[in-house]
Design a protein around this motif. Structure first.
Motif, PDB file in Angstrom:
ATOM      1  N   PHE A  95       0.834  -1.203   0.000  1.00  0.00           N
ATOM      2  CA  PHE A  95       0.000   0.000   0.000  1.00  0.00           C
ATOM      3  C   PHE A  95       0.870   1.255   0.000  1.00  0.00           C
ATOM      4  O   PHE A  95       0.604   2.202  -0.736  1.00  0.00           O
ATOM      5  CB  PHE A  95      -0.928  -0.012   1.214  1.00  0.00           C
ATOM      6  N   LEU A  96       1.923   1.259   0.806  1.00  0.00           N
ATOM      7  CA  LEU A  96       2.814   2.420   0.855  1.00  0.00           C
ATOM      8  C   LEU A  96       3.524   2.622  -0.476  1.00  0.00           C
ATOM      9  O   LEU A  96       3.778   3.758  -0.888  1.00  0.00           O
ATOM     10  CB  LEU A  96       3.817   2.279   1.994  1.00  0.00           C
ATOM     11  N   GLY A  97       3.805   1.526  -1.179  1.00  0.00           N
ATOM     12  CA  GLY A  97       4.388   1.642  -2.512  1.00  0.00           C
ATOM     13  C   GLY A  97       3.444   2.355  -3.472  1.00  0.00           C
ATOM     14  O   GLY A  97       3.876   3.174  -4.293  1.00  0.00           O
ATOM     15  N   ILE A  98       2.163   2.062  -3.353  1.00  0.00           N
ATOM     16  CA  ILE A  98       1.161   2.739  -4.193  1.00  0.00           C
ATOM     17  C   ILE A  98       1.096   4.224  -3.843  1.00  0.00           C
ATOM     18  O   ILE A  98       1.027   5.075  -4.724  1.00  0.00           O
ATOM     19  CB  ILE A  98      -0.218   2.072  -4.031  1.00  0.00           C
ATOM     20  N   LEU A  99       1.152   4.547  -2.550  1.00  0.00           N
ATOM     21  CA  LEU A  99       1.137   5.954  -2.147  1.00  0.00           C
ATOM     22  C   LEU A  99       2.361   6.691  -2.696  1.00  0.00           C
ATOM     23  O   LEU A  99       2.258   7.849  -3.123  1.00  0.00           O
ATOM     24  CB  LEU A  99       1.089   6.083  -0.624  1.00  0.00           C
ATOM     25  N   GLU A 100       3.515   6.029  -2.705  1.00  0.00           N
ATOM     26  CA  GLU A 100       4.722   6.638  -3.271  1.00  0.00           C
ATOM     27  C   GLU A 100       4.546   6.903  -4.762  1.00  0.00           C
ATOM     28  O   GLU A 100       4.976   7.936  -5.274  1.00  0.00           O
ATOM     29  CB  GLU A 100       5.934   5.740  -3.028  1.00  0.00           C
ATOM     30  N   GLN A 101       3.889   5.980  -5.460  1.00  0.00           N
ATOM     31  CA  GLN A 101       3.625   6.178  -6.884  1.00  0.00           C
ATOM     32  C   GLN A 101       2.689   7.361  -7.098  1.00  0.00           C
ATOM     33  O   GLN A 101       2.861   8.134  -8.039  1.00  0.00           O
ATOM     34  CB  GLN A 101       3.040   4.917  -7.506  1.00  0.00           C
ATOM     35  N   LEU A 102       1.690   7.501  -6.231  1.00  0.00           N
ATOM     36  CA  LEU A 102       0.780   8.651  -6.325  1.00  0.00           C
ATOM     37  C   LEU A 102       1.528   9.961  -6.107  1.00  0.00           C
ATOM     38  O   LEU A 102       1.285  10.948  -6.806  1.00  0.00           O
ATOM     39  CB  LEU A 102      -0.357   8.524  -5.306  1.00  0.00           C
ATOM     40  N   GLU A 103       2.434   9.981  -5.137  1.00  0.00           N
ATOM     41  CA  GLU A 103       3.228  11.185  -4.881  1.00  0.00           C
ATOM     42  C   GLU A 103       4.103  11.520  -6.087  1.00  0.00           C
ATOM     43  O   GLU A 103       4.217  12.686  -6.473  1.00  0.00           O
ATOM     44  CB  GLU A 103       4.084  11.001  -3.631  1.00  0.00           C
ATOM     45  N   ALA A 104       4.725  10.499  -6.688  1.00  0.00           N
ATOM     46  CA  ALA A 104       5.564  10.719  -7.871  1.00  0.00           C
ATOM     47  C   ALA A 104       4.727  11.256  -9.027  1.00  0.00           C
ATOM     48  O   ALA A 104       5.168  12.160  -9.755  1.00  0.00           O
ATOM     49  CB  ALA A 104       6.256   9.417  -8.260  1.00  0.00           C
ATOM     50  N   LEU A 105       3.532  10.717  -9.199  1.00  0.00           N
ATOM     51  CA  LEU A 105       2.634  11.199 -10.243  1.00  0.00           C
ATOM     52  C   LEU A 105       2.263  12.657 -10.004  1.00  0.00           C
ATOM     53  O   LEU A 105       2.255  13.466 -10.927  1.00  0.00           O
ATOM     54  CB  LEU A 105       1.376  10.330 -10.318  1.00  0.00           C
ATOM     55  N   GLN A 106       1.966  13.013  -8.758  1.00  0.00           N
ATOM     56  CA  GLN A 106       1.621  14.399  -8.439  1.00  0.00           C
ATOM     57  C   GLN A 106       2.795  15.335  -8.710  1.00  0.00           C
ATOM     58  O   GLN A 106       2.615  16.431  -9.250  1.00  0.00           O
ATOM     59  CB  GLN A 106       1.184  14.519  -6.972  1.00  0.00           C
ATOM     60  N   GLU A 107       4.003  14.901  -8.385  1.00  0.00           N
ATOM     61  CA  GLU A 107       5.196  15.714  -8.685  1.00  0.00           C
ATOM     62  C   GLU A 107       5.348  15.926 -10.193  1.00  0.00           C
ATOM     63  O   GLU A 107       5.675  17.023 -10.632  1.00  0.00           O
ATOM     64  CB  GLU A 107       6.457  15.058  -8.121  1.00  0.00           C
ATOM     65  N   GLU A 108       5.110  14.866 -10.958  1.00  0.00           N
ATOM     66  CA  GLU A 108       5.190  14.968 -12.416  1.00  0.00           C
ATOM     67  C   GLU A 108       4.149  15.954 -12.939  1.00  0.00           C
ATOM     68  O   GLU A 108       4.447  16.780 -13.808  1.00  0.00           O
ATOM     69  CB  GLU A 108       4.973  13.585 -13.026  1.00  0.00           C
ATOM     70  N   ILE A 109       2.941  15.894 -12.391  1.00  0.00           N
ATOM     71  CA  ILE A 109       1.887  16.821 -12.793  1.00  0.00           C
ATOM     72  C   ILE A 109       2.281  18.254 -12.440  1.00  0.00           C
ATOM     73  O   ILE A 109       2.102  19.173 -13.248  1.00  0.00           O
ATOM     74  CB  ILE A 109       0.537  16.444 -12.126  1.00  0.00           C
ATOM     75  N   ASN A 110       2.827  18.448 -11.254  1.00  0.00           N
ATOM     76  CA  ASN A 110       3.231  19.793 -10.811  1.00  0.00           C
ATOM     77  C   ASN A 110       4.357  20.377 -11.667  1.00  0.00           C
ATOM     78  O   ASN A 110       4.440  21.591 -11.836  1.00  0.00           O
ATOM     79  CB  ASN A 110       3.662  19.768  -9.351  1.00  0.00           C
ATOM     80  N   ASN A 111       5.225  19.518 -12.184  1.00  0.00           N
ATOM     81  CA  ASN A 111       6.382  19.985 -12.962  1.00  0.00           C
ATOM     82  C   ASN A 111       6.044  20.265 -14.419  1.00  0.00           C
ATOM     83  O   ASN A 111       6.869  20.783 -15.149  1.00  0.00           O
ATOM     84  CB  ASN A 111       7.531  18.984 -12.865  1.00  0.00           C
ATOM     85  N   ASN A 112       4.855  19.887 -14.848  1.00  0.00           N
ATOM     86  CA  ASN A 112       4.464  20.138 -16.261  1.00  0.00           C
ATOM     87  C   ASN A 112       3.659  21.381 -16.408  1.00  0.00           C
ATOM     88  O   ASN A 112       3.183  22.044 -15.667  1.00  0.00           O
ATOM     89  CB  ASN A 112       3.680  18.948 -16.810  1.00  0.00           C
TER      90      ASN A 112
END
Length: 112
Positions: A95-112
């Motif tokens: 579950f924590l791995g999925i949360l880390e993926q969500l955080e990475a996705l949000q960072e990618e969205i923020n950087n675009n």
């Protein structure tokens, strides 16, 4: 109707996992608790002392929810005074791995 013509049905999120994610993200302390556990801080008293603004009552509610979902496990040692520790379960690690993926996705969205 053959397989090529088969219409897709609307896909909806599983009810239990959706509730779990909403509950965990809805608790502003859950992510902090995971961070503490990652740093080897697994006793409630230590957690409260290491996070400004975190009360024992709120921490206990947060820990209880995480145990109910199977993310954390509570270990009670038969000692005097009693000692309690919390650990991430095997499911919790996933579950924590999925949360880390969500955080990475949000960072990618923020950087675009």
């Amino acid at each position: 109707m053959n397989n090529k013509e088969k219409k897709l049905q609307r896909k909806s999120a599983p009810k239990n996992s959706t509730r779990m994610v909403e509950t965990i993200y809805g608790c502003k302390w859950s992510l902090t608790v995971y961070q503490l556990l990652a740093h080897g801080i697994n006793r409630p008293g230590e957690m409260v002392r290491n996070v400004e603004g975190l009360s024992t009552k709120v921490l206990n509610q947060c820990l209880k929810k995480n145990i109910e979902f199977g993310i954390l496990d509570k270990v009670v040692f038969n000692e005097s005074p009693p000692r309690v520790e919390y650990h991430v379960t095997e499911f919790g690690g996933k579950f924590l791995g999925i949360l880390e993926q969500l955080e990475a996705l949000q960072e990618e969205i923020n950087n675009n």
